[in-house]
Write a protein that holds these residues in place. Structure first.
Motif, PDB file in Angstrom:
ATOM      1  N   ILE A  40       0.871  -1.178   0.000  1.00 53.27           N
ATOM      2  CA  ILE A  40       0.000   0.000   0.000  1.00 53.27           C
ATOM      3  C   ILE A  40       0.902   1.221   0.000  1.00 53.27           C
ATOM      4  O   ILE A  40       1.472   1.592   1.020  1.00 53.27           O
ATOM      5  N   LYS A  41       1.058   1.830  -1.159  1.00 51.73           N
ATOM      6  CA  LYS A  41       2.051   2.900  -1.353  1.00 51.73           C
ATOM      7  C   LYS A  41       1.489   4.303  -1.128  1.00 51.73           C
ATOM      8  O   LYS A  41       2.239   5.275  -1.153  1.00 51.73           O
ATOM      9  N   GLU A  42       0.204   4.423  -0.931  1.00 55.85           N
ATOM     10  CA  GLU A  42      -0.414   5.734  -0.788  1.00 55.85           C
ATOM     11  C   GLU A  42       0.095   6.463   0.450  1.00 55.85           C
ATOM     12  O   GLU A  42       0.346   5.854   1.485  1.00 55.85           O
ATOM     13  N   ASP A  43       0.229   7.764   0.299  1.00 56.17           N
ATOM     14  CA  ASP A  43       0.506   8.627   1.437  1.00 56.17           C
ATOM     15  C   ASP A  43      -0.824   9.244   1.856  1.00 56.17           C
ATOM     16  O   ASP A  43      -1.431   9.983   1.086  1.00 56.17           O
ATOM     17  N   PHE A  44      -1.286   8.911   3.043  1.00 55.09           N
ATOM     18  CA  PHE A  44      -2.553   9.449   3.526  1.00 55.09           C
ATOM     19  C   PHE A  44      -2.333  10.839   4.074  1.00 55.09           C
ATOM     20  O   PHE A  44      -1.400  11.073   4.841  1.00 55.09           O
ATOM     21  N   VAL A  45      -3.196  11.784   3.663  1.00 53.15           N
ATOM     22  CA  VAL A  45      -3.003  13.194   4.007  1.00 53.15           C
ATOM     23  C   VAL A  45      -4.158  13.775   4.826  1.00 53.15           C
ATOM     24  O   VAL A  45      -4.066  14.905   5.291  1.00 53.15           O
ATOM     25  N   GLN A  46      -5.240  13.019   4.973  1.00 59.09           N
ATOM     26  CA  GLN A  46      -6.415  13.551   5.651  1.00 59.09           C
ATOM     27  C   GLN A  46      -7.148  12.415   6.350  1.00 59.09           C
ATOM     28  O   GLN A  46      -7.311  11.333   5.787  1.00 59.09           O
ATOM     29  N   SER A 135      -6.063   9.603   0.713  1.00 58.16           N
ATOM     30  CA  SER A 135      -4.766   9.867   0.084  1.00 58.16           C
ATOM     31  C   SER A 135      -4.718  11.208  -0.635  1.00 58.16           C
ATOM     32  O   SER A 135      -3.672  11.571  -1.166  1.00 58.16           O
ATOM     33  N   ASP A 136      -5.813  11.937  -0.673  1.00 59.16           N
ATOM     34  CA  ASP A 136      -5.807  13.293  -1.219  1.00 59.16           C
ATOM     35  C   ASP A 136      -6.800  14.113  -0.406  1.00 59.16           C
ATOM     36  O   ASP A 136      -7.675  13.566   0.267  1.00 59.16           O
ATOM     37  N   TYR A 137      -6.655  15.422  -0.499  1.00 57.85           N
ATOM     38  CA  TYR A 137      -7.525  16.318   0.245  1.00 57.85           C
ATOM     39  C   TYR A 137      -8.901  16.405  -0.412  1.00 57.85           C
ATOM     40  O   TYR A 137      -9.037  16.240  -1.626  1.00 57.85           O
ATOM     41  N   TYR A 138      -9.908  16.662   0.396  1.00 58.07           N
ATOM     42  CA  TYR A 138     -11.252  16.850  -0.129  1.00 58.07           C
ATOM     43  C   TYR A 138     -11.266  18.042  -1.086  1.00 58.07           C
ATOM     44  O   TYR A 138     -10.710  19.099  -0.804  1.00 58.07           O
TER      45      TYR A 138
END
Length: 184
Positions: A40-46, A135-138
């Protein structure tokens, strides 16, 4: 942490280990390095929290279009849900198909949903709370929704659709047949 690959490519059920004693238990619910090792390579930001008062509350089916598409890591911290994903990736063999799993606070299992899926859930217990990483902002410009009871999808939510508790926005969501997927 145990990882189970589910029927749709990229969708995973995670079962974090729990370490208990007479006081209760401890669990590591998220570890960036460990998830990277699991692919799972995603960087969670939110992080998002959702609390629903009543059984039969439906939230979804939601997605964010590129370039703000979101992968999600969903867990229930109180109560229980039936969690549903719909594959919106045009090139996928499971495009337009759905799958669902039960998630509960008791088991601590999580669902990893890659970008390119619509996501929704129905509460199975009063006072259900979920926590999920994105993984991305709203982005309001990127948000989209498909009707939860769309006949072309045929999702079995385990409730009478006429009794579903919906937001006004979800009640107005569009049909899958009219959806033009932005996901390759």
């Amino acid at each position: 942490m145990q990882v189970e690959r589910l029927e749709m490519q990229g969708v995973l059920r995670l079962s974090p280990a729990r370490f208990g004693d007479s006081r209760g238990w401890f669990s590591e619910s998220w570890n960036h390095k460990r998830l990277q090792e699991l692919g799972i390579k995603e960087d969670f930001v939110q992080d998002n929290r959702s609390w629903s008062a009543s059984v039969g509350t439906v939230r979804g089916l939601h997605f964010q279009a590129p370039p703000n598409a979101q992968a999600k890591l969903v867990q229930v911290v109180q109560g229980a849900i039936f969690d549903v994903v719909v594959d919106l990736r045009r090139s996928s063999p499971s495009y337009g198909k759905w799958m669902g799993i039960d998630l509960t606070a008791e088991t601590g299992q999580q669902l990893f949903i890659p970008a390119g899926f619509a996501h929704g859930f129905v509460t199975r217990k009063d006072g259900t709370e979920i926590l999920y990483k994105c993984s991305d902002y709203y982005s309001p410009k990127a948000e989209g929704a498909i009707r939860f009871d769309d006949p072309d999808l045929g999702i079995d939510w385990g409730i009478d659709p006429a009794k579903a508790i919906l937001s006004d926005k979800d009640a107005r969501a569009g049909a899958f047949k009219d959806f033009q997927s932005p996901f390759a």
